[in-house]
Design an enzyme around this catalytic site. Structure first.
Site, PDB file in Angstrom:
ATOM      1  N   ARG A 149       0.828  -1.207   0.000  1.00 17.94           N
ATOM      2  CA  ARG A 149       0.000   0.000   0.000  1.00 17.94           C
ATOM      3  C   ARG A 149       0.863   1.258   0.000  1.00 17.94           C
ATOM      4  NH1 ARG A 149      -3.227   2.442   4.571  1.00 17.94           N
ATOM      5  NH2 ARG A 149      -4.832   3.729   3.589  1.00 17.94           N
ATOM      6  N   HIS A 177       0.606   4.322  -2.662  1.00 14.50           N
ATOM      7  CA  HIS A 177       0.337   5.687  -2.216  1.00 14.50           C
ATOM      8  C   HIS A 177       1.495   6.624  -2.556  1.00 14.50           C
ATOM      9  CE1 HIS A 177      -3.333   5.410   0.591  1.00 14.50           C
ATOM     10  NE2 HIS A 177      -3.291   4.320  -0.147  1.00 14.50           N
ATOM     11  N   ASN A 181      -3.462   8.838   4.481  1.00 14.71           N
ATOM     12  CA  ASN A 181      -2.223   8.110   4.737  1.00 14.71           C
ATOM     13  C   ASN A 181      -1.960   7.820   6.209  1.00 14.71           C
ATOM     14  OD1 ASN A 181      -1.417   7.859   2.047  1.00 14.71           O
ATOM     15  ND2 ASN A 181      -0.342   9.827   2.056  1.00 14.71           N
ATOM     16  N   HIS A 197      -5.736  -5.765  -2.532  1.00 14.41           N
ATOM     17  CA  HIS A 197      -6.559  -5.845  -1.328  1.00 14.41           C
ATOM     18  C   HIS A 197      -6.774  -7.279  -0.863  1.00 14.41           C
ATOM     19  CE1 HIS A 197      -8.567  -1.591  -1.603  1.00 14.41           C
ATOM     20  NE2 HIS A 197      -7.315  -1.562  -1.213  1.00 14.41           N
ATOM     21  N   ASP A 246     -10.437 -10.034   2.777  1.00 12.54           N
ATOM     22  CA  ASP A 246     -10.933 -11.368   2.427  1.00 12.54           C
ATOM     23  C   ASP A 246     -10.577 -12.319   3.562  1.00 12.54           C
ATOM     24  OD1 ASP A 246      -8.282 -12.281   2.080  1.00 12.54           O
ATOM     25  OD2 ASP A 246      -8.329 -12.019  -0.087  1.00 12.54           O
ATOM     26  N   ASP A 284      -3.404 -14.138  -2.651  1.00 11.66           N
ATOM     27  CA  ASP A 284      -4.104 -15.102  -3.495  1.00 11.66           C
ATOM     28  C   ASP A 284      -5.247 -14.379  -4.198  1.00 11.66           C
ATOM     29  OD1 ASP A 284      -6.115 -14.795  -1.542  1.00 11.66           O
ATOM     30  OD2 ASP A 284      -5.450 -16.571  -0.446  1.00 11.66           O
TER      31      ASP A 284
END
Length: 324
Positions: free
Chosen positions: A65, A69, A97, A194, A245, A252
């Site tokens: 991330r 960013h 942030n 994500h 998830d 994955d």
């Protein structure tokens, strides 16, 4: 430097074979950029990332991330690492942030690189390589990246307005990423990052009540999953965290499977399946993890070339948090 001696020869040989065979100059970057000045740069960064992730696997999501960013604002120039001063509020103190983590990983890698190869390896390259190594540590694809980015000298909070918001719909995401040169397919596959990490309730609570004039709850979300999110936010408030998830520390394709179940955490996640313009891509990546891995590494290499600084346009910071 003795502890690196055995590995250095092997590593240099690998770079020569892979970097020079495949390492044509791309946007001023080269696969073999550090081959002479700091041949153990990759090894130092990889060892540092692995050491931190063994202690805290959740940092993998943070490093990926951070790279995004950084690159999405002023280009891949480590501007996200610069600390604020009394005269300037930097990017890292933007609301977008404040949840970024992993700065200590970059600092540790930089400290070791400065001991071994002072003034050579940029913070921007450390961020890019750190994200690459984090993806691989979490079970994702390994991809090689060209190096030679210089560090930027500008970091201002107002620039972060250009980051994509979690409330954007598919069309808005396509347009936002398109302005940075990405296709709809590349936007969807990069969203697949994500598969790692969590979102805070502040980013998705608007989906759970008073959503719009017609619906109290976002109609694109599964009813049972909406209850799960409500329970999470009710117990912990805005700072409570919900994994994207079911495998938050594993790279994955479960993120795309979650979207098919209408269990995307952010509105900007679920819109990828709700919209006919991007639903087919979600289905493809949910069905074929190898395809997701291939397209993801290609998109990450492309992202890592955004607006790179060269020569006098940038510098190699001695301290990643402070402009020289």
């Amino acid at each position: 430097m003795a502890k690196y001696d055995i590995f250095t020869v092997m590593f240099v040989m690998n770079v020569v074979l892979n970097g020079w065979m495949h390492g044509a100059i791309v946007d001023g970057l080269r696969m073999d950029y550090y081959i002479l000045a700091c041949p153990i740069a990759d090894l130092i960064i990889k060892n540092t990332v692995n050491r931190h992730l063994q202690k805290d696997p959740t940092l993998a999501a943070s490093l990926v991330r951070m790279h995004f960013h950084d690159c999405f604002i002023q280009g891949c120039d480590a501007s996200v690492l610069i600390d604020s001063t009394k005269d300037n509020t930097a990017e890292k103190d933007s609301p977008a942030n404040l949840s970024l983590r992993g700065y200590e990983v970059i600092d540790d890698a930089k400290d070791e690189l400065e001991r071994q190869c002072p003034g050579v390896v940029s913070c921007a390259d450390i961020v890019a390589m750190g994200a690459r190594d984090a993806v691989f540590f979490a079970g994702g694809p390994y991809y090689e990246i060209p190096k030679g980015r210089k560090d930027g000298r500008r970091s201002r909070i107002e620039d972060t307005i250009n980051l994509p918001f979690p409330t954007l719909n598919s069309s808005e995401l396509i347009a936002t990423f398109g302005r940075r040169g990405f296709t709809a397919q590349e936007m969807v596959v990069l969203s697949g990052a994500h598969t790692l990490g969590v979102a805070r309730c502040a980013s998705f609570k608007h989906r759970l009540s008073n959503f719009d004039n017609t619906h109290d709850v976002d109609p694109t979300i599964d009813n049972q999953f909406a209850k799960t999110l409500s329970t999470t936010c009710g117990a912990g408030g805005d700072a409570a965290e919900q994994p994207f998830d079911s495998t938050r520390n594993a790279f994955d394709n479960d993120y795309f499977n979650a979207l098919q179940r209408r269990s995307g955490v952010l509105f900007s996640d679920q819109t990828l399946y709700a919209s006919p313009a991007t639903r087919g891509l979600v289905n493809n990546y949910a069905m074929n993890q190898a395809m997701f891995f291939l397209h993801f590494q290609q998109a990450m290499v492309k992202m890592g070339r955004l607006d790179v600084k060269e020569g006098s346009q940038g510098e190699v910071r001695q301290n990643c948090r402070v402009v020289n």
